[in-house]
Scaffold this active site. Structure first.
Site, PDB file in Angstrom:
ATOM      1  CD  GLU A   1      -3.054  -1.024   0.486  1.00 36.55           C
ATOM      2  OE1 GLU A   1      -3.521   0.122   0.373  1.00 36.55           O
ATOM      3  OE2 GLU A   1      -3.557  -2.022  -0.071  1.00 36.55           O
TER       4      GLU A   1
ATOM      5  CB  CYS B   1      -1.700   7.262   1.925  1.00 34.71           C
ATOM      6  SG  CYS B   1      -2.915   6.254   2.778  1.00 34.71           S
TER       7      CYS B   1
END
Lengths: 470, 440
Positions: free
Chosen positions: A210, A244
């Site tokens: 990720e 993010c």
């Protein structure tokens, strides 16, 4: 203090004993996780405050509540998820049992980041536990208070033979990566992501990465500017920009910019008051290194609002930059801070071309009341996830997979997808010992008569029924 | 392409592997045709966005998963089934909307060349390309190819090369699917229809002269039925290939001298029961069965991939399971037993890409079951919809309304306890009703 080798060996032994196989065991661990979250909320909030000066409101919602919801989701659905999936059978397999069995991989390694240091390491962990794996957690050394707390709490609630927390930095992570794991789940930056994947390749370990990216946000003239400004500002400055999937930069025409900037300025005052440094609702930059990195980006373009910094306080004011060019420093890396550059484009085609010139991001956003515009951007770009007329929401719905593509990563999780990530789907066929006359058709010596029968029963017709060889 | 050039493909496969027409038609041509038709039949459904369950806060939104192609993908085939092992993943990649570079194995050079000639005649040359460098240095070729950026790499072959492929893919963070050869164990229980078991095992081991990723690699036979099994194996091998298998048109050949030599060395392990004859000139090794093989014999070190079947006698199920568990997870685990408890025990205490009881090699023929490995036998899978999914990115999409601000304001600063309570309350409500929730 056990070495990483000893910890890994202990977990492997526990896994091989078959302890984690039963639903009872897994549910017990998941319920214990839930208790951990409930009974230590105060300590968790305090640790997050120390690491990131995270406001309690944000900690409760984006760390504690989020994690608790994932645990409850797993508890509620575990039996369903664990069930074998029976598949469509064919003419010749009618007497057989064909299904897909979900099996744990073995011992997993989960490496967490520092920006949401509780949620982003525990959410994949929940998936690993639910799927029946043993797991080592390696929370980030950059958020030391949260990591230390996790390493103290986890052994109090969970089976110590099956789960462990290893704290440390590069040295400890490198040591860990020399061990063989059956799955590695990494959340963090692209550079380290490549190091993880390289280490995983040595043992043929599957990975989920990720990673980050520059999440573009296209703002169209048809949208409600006030609502848009609120939603973008919220998403950008949440956790002091260290998210993010926050919108990394805005693309819009000059005309839209002229309305958006004042709306953003008003909105920032609404959110954080006239002097944001005094607001209790703003976090801080995680450390000096990131503070310095971000400070250097402030010289790109022109400051429309914000721009103040305070090194001792690790504070950077919520900042909007205008007249930013594609070649400016602020457009060369993922910002991961409270800075929002606005880049002017002539029209939607230019915006789409701009987005496609860059690596596929974790998220892509469009603000428009015109459905055609939304669909246009959606169809002509790619990204991990997508949201129109808001940001971050696509991460919060557990029925949607969350993950990147291309440079923003591989693999996906949340809810059922976490369980699937940490499971091997084993195709199983239990055949009957009978029907040997039919089986015999495939044996040598080969005859064209047998061949014809097999071909005839085998052939899949276009838009017809599925048949197969016996 | 397959239908119009069937005889040419059959000829190429004959040259490369001495593949009997029967096998080639069924295990290569028919299987690929089925995969293509299955994909064509289901494509529309697979391409549709998947709408997902919503919660309180997303009730007014459109929430779905969009399937997107990854971009330009690389499919690396294998020589054992030179058509099937590159065209089946190819079909998955095409149906998912990608552009594809196919690299068939140069070891099966006739088939590779034929594919390189024919594919461009049937498919769009801008989108699909076959790379075949001729009989050069395979490994270097592959390394060169992997210097380029692909959006997915699908590799079928051996573990060592698999690691190199994954290593190279790291440069561009390219996801990979690896289908790797391993040692597929086959346990024969004392309660078992030996007649049936012998035939199915022999068929699965000797088809394509043993060069089959899913073939049973070694047999663990319960002592009680060991001798009976041998008797039946002897009978059926003779039934299948006659007294002189080198004369049988139904038995294949080894793909190369190199491979032949590797296998010849293994023939010294244990005790010869059937076969053992070899002829380097025609790359022939007879269907061979070896007895009294020990766990640490050379033949037990890596996958055999040839027409040699070692049999290890075991005294109990437990012993067999321990032997299986000591090794890397293989592509397949097989059990022959009429006792469901035994089957269940082996299935639950071992892991492998796939599992089959009372047969071998059949489980990958069904398009509704995923075909892939785990651990040492690989990662990812394909066949049917799994092929489509492997080569797709599932993009989570939420389409919200910009006009409605009634609930979203609760999350904005300045943060107040009242708003927090409302959010928590709404969250717990959703949780109780639908099992999960999210932040509003």
């Amino acid at each position: 203090m056990s070495s990483t080798k000893e910890v890994a060996a202990r977990l492997r032994e526990a896994f091989n004993s078959g302890k984690t196989r039963t639903a009872e065991f897994r549910l017990k661990q998941l319920k214990a996780m839930l208790n951990l979250m409930k009974e230590n909320e105060g300590a968790l909030l305090e640790a997050l405050k120390k690491d990131l000066r995270k406001p309690n409101f944000e900690s409760i919602i984006s760390e504690v509540l989020f994690t608790k919801n994932e645990i409850v989701c797993a508890i509620n659905n575990l039996t369903e998820w664990m069930k074998p999936e029976y598949v469509e059978k064919t003419l010749v397999t009618k007497l057989d049992t064909c299904f897909i069995k979900k099996e744990p991989f073995g011992v997993a390694l989960i490496i967490g980041p520092w920006n949401y240091p509780i949620q982003l390491v525990l959410t994949p962990f929940i998936g690993a536990v639910a799927a029946g794996n043993c797991a080592i957690l390696k929370p980030s050394e950059v958020s030391p208070n949260s990591s230390q707390l996790l390493s103290e709490l986890l052994p109090k609630y969970l089976d110590k033979d099956c789960f462990a927390v290893v704290c440390g930095g590069v040295k400890e992570t490198t040591e860990l990566l020399e061990e063989k794991f059956d799955y590695i789940f990494f959340t963090g930056g692209t550079h380290v992501g490549k190091i993880i994947m390289t280490a995983a390749a040595k043992h043929l370990t599957p990975v989920s990465l990720e990673l980050g990216g520059k999440n573009p946000c296209y703002v169209d003239k048809s949208c409600d500017i006030n609502n848009t400004a609120h939603r973008i500002a919220w998403a950008r400055f949440l956790n002091m920009g260290q998210t993010c999937i926050a919108p990394d930069y805005v693309l819009c025409t000059k005309a839209v910019r002229e309305e958006l900037v004042p709306a953003l300025i008003n909105c920032l005052e609404e959110f954080y008051g006239k002097n944001p440094q005094e607001s209790e609702d703003l976090g801080r930059i995680i450390n000096e290194k990131h503070f310095n990195r971000l400070k250097a980006l402030l010289s790109s373009g022109k400051v429309a609002v914000g721009g103040q910094t305070d090194e001792k306080d690790k504070y950077i004011a919520p900042t909007v930059l205008v007249d930013v060019k594609e070649t400016d420093p602020v457009m060369q890396e993922e910002i991961f801070g409270p800075i929002l550059p606005i880049v002017d484009v002539e029209n939607i085609d230019e915006a789409i071309a701009f987005m496609n010139r860059h690596e596929k991001p974790l998220a892509l956003y469009v603000y428009s009341a015109d459905n055609k515009v939304v669909k246009d951007v959606l169809e002509r770009t790619s990204s991990g996830g997508f949201c129109s007329n808001d940001c971050i929401m696509q991460m919060t719905l557990f029925s949607l997979p969350f993950g990147g593509v291309g440079d923003s990563g591989m693999g996906m999780y949340h809810g059922r997808f976490s369980f699937d990530t940490f499971s091997h789907k084993r195709a199983c066929m239990l055949r009957s010992a009978g029907m040997e006359k039919i089986s015999a058709l495939r044996y040598p010596p080969y005859g064209s008569h047998n061949l014809s029968i097999i071909e005839w029963t085998t052939e899949i017709k276009e838009k017809g029924s599925v048949c197969c060889i016996m | 392409m397959l239908e119009n050039n069937e005889s040419q493909f059959l000829k190429a496969l004959q040259h490369d592997l001495h593949k009997p027409k029967f096998e080639a038609l069924l295990s290569e041509i028919a299987v690929i045709k089925n995969e293509a038709i299955y994909a064509a039949n289901n494509l529309e459904e697979w391409m549709e966005p998947e709408y997902v369950e919503k919660t309180l806060s997303t009730a007014l939104d459109e929430c779905y998963v969009l399937k997107e192609p990854l971009g330009v993908v690389l499919v690396i085939g294998h020589w054992s089934f030179p058509l099937q092992l590159c065209l089946i993943p190819f079909i998955g990649a095409v149906s998912a909307g990608n552009c594809v570079v196919v690299r068939p194995s140069e070891t099966a050079s006739n088939t590779a060349e034929l594919l390189q000639n024919l594919l461009p005649k049937y498919l769009d040359n801008e989108c699909y390309h076959v790379i075949y460098g001729g009989h050069k240095d395979a490994q270097n070729d592959l390394s060169d190819l992997l210097q380029h950026k692909f959006d997915h790499v699908f590799y079928t072959g051996d573990a060592t090369t698999g690691k190199l492929v994954m290593q190279a893919a790291t440069k561009f963070l390219t996801p990979v699917t690896l289908v790797l050869a391993g040692k597929n164990p086959c346990y024969i229980d004392r309660n078992c229809d030996i007649y049936m078991a012998a035939r199915r095992i022999a068929w699965a081991r000797f088809v394509n002269a043993g060069q089959n990723l899913l073939a049973p690699d070694y047999v663990l036979c319960h002592a009680d039925v060991h001798d009976k099994l041998l008797k039946e194996l002897y009978t059926c091998v003779t039934e299948f290939y006659g007294e002189a298998p080198e004369k049988s048109p139904d038995f294949g050949r080894l793909v190369s001298i190199e491979h032949y030599q590797k296998l010849k060395e293994l023939l010294g392990c244990g005790k010869l029961f059937i076969g053992g004859k070899s002829d380097e000139g025609i790359k022939y090794i007879a269907p061979t069965i070896l007895l009294d093989v020990k766990e640490n014999d050379p033949i037990m070190e890596k996958d055999i991939f040839g027409p040699v079947l070692p049999i290890i006698k075991v005294c109990a199920l437990e012993e067999a399971i321990n032997i299986i568990r000591k090794r890397e997870k293989p592509l397949a685990v097989y059990v022959y037993s009429s006792n469901f408890k035994v089957i269940s025990e082996v299935m639950s205490r071992t892991s492998s890409g796939c599992f089959c009881s009372n047969d071998s090699g059949m489980q990958n023929m069904f398009l509704t079951l995923p075909f892939g490995g785990v651990g040492g036998s690989g990662m990812g899978c394909c066949h049917g919809k799994y092929g489509f999914d492997t080569f797709s990115h599932r993009r989570a999409c939420i389409l919200r309304n910009i006009g409605i601000e009634c609930v979203t304001y609760l999350r904005y600063p300045p943060y107040v306890d009242k708003n927090l309570s409302l959010i928590l309350w709404a969250s717990s409500l959703s949780r109780r009703s639908s099992g999960w929730c999210q932040i509003s």
